[in-house]
Design an enzyme around this catalytic site. Structure first.
Site, PDB file in Angstrom:
ATOM      1  N   ARG A   1      -3.162   5.829  -0.095  1.00 55.24           N
ATOM      2  CA  ARG A   1      -2.806   4.409  -0.121  1.00 55.24           C
ATOM      3  C   ARG A   1      -4.038   3.559  -0.478  1.00 55.24           C
ATOM      4  O   ARG A   1      -3.958   2.649  -1.288  1.00 55.24           O
ATOM      5  CB  ARG A   1      -2.277   3.980   1.249  1.00 55.24           C
ATOM      6  CG  ARG A   1      -0.961   4.632   1.659  1.00 55.24           C
ATOM      7  CD  ARG A   1      -0.592   4.159   3.065  1.00 55.24           C
ATOM      8  NE  ARG A   1       0.662   4.723   3.513  1.00 55.24           N
ATOM      9  CZ  ARG A   1       0.767   5.886   4.139  1.00 55.24           C
ATOM     10  NH1 ARG A   1      -0.312   6.621   4.324  1.00 55.24           N
ATOM     11  NH2 ARG A   1       1.936   6.328   4.553  1.00 55.24           N
TER      12      ARG A   1
ATOM     13  N   ALA B   1       0.838  -1.204   0.000  1.00 57.65           N
ATOM     14  CA  ALA B   1       0.000   0.000   0.000  1.00 57.65           C
ATOM     15  C   ALA B   1       0.873   1.254   0.000  1.00 57.65           C
ATOM     16  O   ALA B   1       0.593   2.230  -0.705  1.00 57.65           O
ATOM     17  CB  ALA B   1      -0.936   0.008   1.204  1.00 57.65           C
ATOM     18  N   ASP B   2       1.952   1.247   0.787  1.00 60.88           N
ATOM     19  CA  ASP B   2       2.870   2.381   0.811  1.00 60.88           C
ATOM     20  C   ASP B   2       3.565   2.553  -0.539  1.00 60.88           C
ATOM     21  O   ASP B   2       3.727   3.671  -1.034  1.00 60.88           O
ATOM     22  CB  ASP B   2       3.935   2.187   1.894  1.00 60.88           C
ATOM     23  CG  ASP B   2       3.402   2.488   3.285  1.00 60.88           C
ATOM     24  OD1 ASP B   2       2.365   3.163   3.388  1.00 60.88           O
ATOM     25  OD2 ASP B   2       4.031   2.056   4.264  1.00 60.88           O
ATOM     26  N   VAL B   3       3.985   1.443  -1.125  1.00 59.86           N
ATOM     27  CA  VAL B   3       4.682   1.503  -2.409  1.00 59.86           C
ATOM     28  C   VAL B   3       3.754   2.029  -3.506  1.00 59.86           C
ATOM     29  O   VAL B   3       4.149   2.874  -4.319  1.00 59.86           O
ATOM     30  CB  VAL B   3       5.239   0.115  -2.786  1.00 59.86           C
ATOM     31  CG1 VAL B   3       5.773   0.115  -4.213  1.00 59.86           C
ATOM     32  CG2 VAL B   3       6.345  -0.294  -1.811  1.00 59.86           C
TER      33      VAL B   3
END
Length: 218
Positions: free
Chosen positions: A204, A170-172
């Site tokens: 995200r 999700a962060d990526v």
């Protein structure tokens, strides 16, 4: 540090982000040749400096996500630090931040404040749920994005509960979406950025929902 050459050579980015989603975006811009200046809190720095593995007293995690960047510390809560930041904004192209929505405005450094000193500035923010809507003020973490998007229902085994993916996807995804939009805005001449607002928030949850459910579209 000798600056890299690349398609974004000559572009200056002020990177206020921490941990993963924002630094990942700044890392990719730096890899393409942008002059990325990482700005950290004096005395503490990015939280990810404490992440393992540690090599010669430095976090390999932090080094990877902040490669090719220059660095400085700045206390944005002080008037001196705020003025130094505004001076940097005058000569920069992009500002990246991943504070909770509203924090930059409280500091007097929100998008509208920055436009006053540099009308062509491109402002990018990454958060859990974007800057509008009922969840916008909530803190967002990778595992929350994975769970709420439905991604965790597609991992694991049939007889086990939903499972988080091994990487902080999700962060990526949030950082990658922000990088794509930054690059598109940089393709526009500065005078066009002045006429249209150049602010963008990558969420995200938004990114994972778009990616997860494209498999169900005809």
């Amino acid at each position: 540090m000798k600056q890299q050459s690349g398609v974004l050579s000559g572009v200056r980015v002020l990177d206020l982000t921490r941990v993963l989603a924002g630094p990942y975006c700044g890392m990719m811009l730096a890899d393409f040749g942008a002059d990325v200046i990482k700005i950290e809190l004096p005395g503490k720095g990015d939280d990810s400096r404490a992440n393992a593995p540690q090599i010669n007293g430095e976090s390999a995690y932090f080094m990877n996500l902040n490669r090719n960047k220059r660095g400085m510390t700045l206390n944005l809560k002080s008037e001196e630090g705020r003025q130094i930041f505004l001076d940097l904004v005058r000569d920069s192209d992009v500002v990246l931040e991943n504070y909770r929505p509203g924090v930059m405005e409280k500091l007097g450094l929100g998008y509208e404040d920055l436009r006053k000193v540099n009308p062509a500035i491109i402002y990018g923010a990454v958060s859990g749920f974007g800057h509008t809507g009922p969840y916008s003020k909530r803190a967002g973490y990778d595992i929350i994005g994975q769970a709420m998007s439905g991604l965790m229902s597609t991992t694991g085994w049939p007889d086990t509960p939903p499972t988080r993916t091994g990487t902080a996807i999700a962060d990526v995804v949030g950082g990658n979406e922000l990088r794509h939009w930054r690059a598109c805005r940089l393709r526009q001449p500065p005078e066009n950025r002045c006429r249209r607002k150049s602010g963008y928030c990558a969420g995200r949850l938004d990114g994972l929902v778009a990616g997860n459910y494209q498999h169900y579209l005809p």
